[in-house]
Enzyme design. Sequence first.
Site, short mmCIF file in Angstrom:
data_model
loop_
_atom_site.label_atom_id
_atom_site.label_comp_id
_atom_site.label_asym_id
_atom_site.label_seq_id
_atom_site.Cartn_x
_atom_site.Cartn_y
_atom_site.Cartn_z
N GLY A 155 0.67 -1.25 -0.06
CA GLY A 155 -0.07 -0.23 -0.07
C GLY A 155 1.10 1.32 0.03
O GLY A 155 1.93 1.08 -0.24
N ASN A 156 0.26 2.42 0.31
CA ASN A 156 0.95 3.66 0.13
C ASN A 156 0.37 4.58 1.40
O ASN A 156 -0.70 4.06 1.71
CB ASN A 156 1.07 4.20 -1.31
CG ASN A 156 -0.36 4.76 -1.70
OD1 ASN A 156 -0.99 5.69 -1.15
ND2 ASN A 156 -0.65 4.08 -2.79
N ARG A 157 0.90 5.88 1.42
CA ARG A 157 0.34 6.62 2.47
C ARG A 157 -0.63 7.67 2.22
O ARG A 157 -1.13 8.51 2.99
CB ARG A 157 1.56 7.36 2.91
CG ARG A 157 2.66 6.68 3.76
CD ARG A 157 3.77 7.61 4.19
NE ARG A 157 4.87 7.07 4.78
CZ ARG A 157 4.88 6.63 6.09
NH1 ARG A 157 3.92 6.46 6.80
NH2 ARG A 157 5.76 5.64 6.73
#
Length: 242
Positions: free
Chosen positions: A29-31
């Site tokens: 995932g990412n932020r």
Amino acid sequence: AQGSSLAGLDVVISAGGTREPLDPVRYLGNRSSGKQGYALATVAAARGAQVTLVSSASLPTPAGVRLVAVETARDLEAAMSEAARTADVVVMAAAVADFRPATYAEAKIKKTQAAPGEAEPEDAPVVELVRNPDILAGLVRERDSRRERSGEPGPLIVGFAAETGDAEGDVLHHARAKLARKGCDLLVANEVGVGVTFGQDDTTVHVLGPGGTLLAQAGPTTKAAASAAVLDAVEDALRDRP
Ligand code: C5P
């Protein structure tokens, strides 16, 4: 000239970071929090648009907004492609994973266990990645080929660019190149870095139009105020269309 309204227009917005599963319990995932996309949806709905929010974020759905929940980049691509067919405006605010694991393990990937009395093994799995499609560029291509066939203009398409740069000039330089590469009508550049923009309530945006012209800037300010500036530029661009 500003102040016309999005009333009655079909506006499709993507939001949040995609999640690319490795196995039933893990993902890459990412932020991205989704806050910018949700703020855009809220402001567009308040201006009278029919808003579809295609989202992988877990935030409360703004009042009056239709939510299409997605998880992966490929889910997002299918949902956006479908929604874009009838849209007047498409905004790609989602942080799409550029790569996904090449394979999905149906069962949880396990650590190998050492036999009693033996040292723990030191090997670790290697995750092979494959590229995800560039959804924004694909939406532009689909719009342009429908435009050629039907003569209908199709949606105004807006991209986002999270850029890191030491100076504002860098951010605009990278964003102009991205606008040209993706072929979208407007590109909203914002500065990112540790603790800047991703997950935060405030942001700074630069809105670029055809040929890389700087149309508007806002910030540092709330994502709601930045959304208002972006949607003002969208309204102007719709009005200026041939
Ligand atoms: O190339 P970059 O990821 O910086 O471009 C950002 C823009 O492209 C955003 O609008 C994002 O939603 C979109 N994007 C996309 N598909 C990808 C990667 C980014 O639509 N695979």
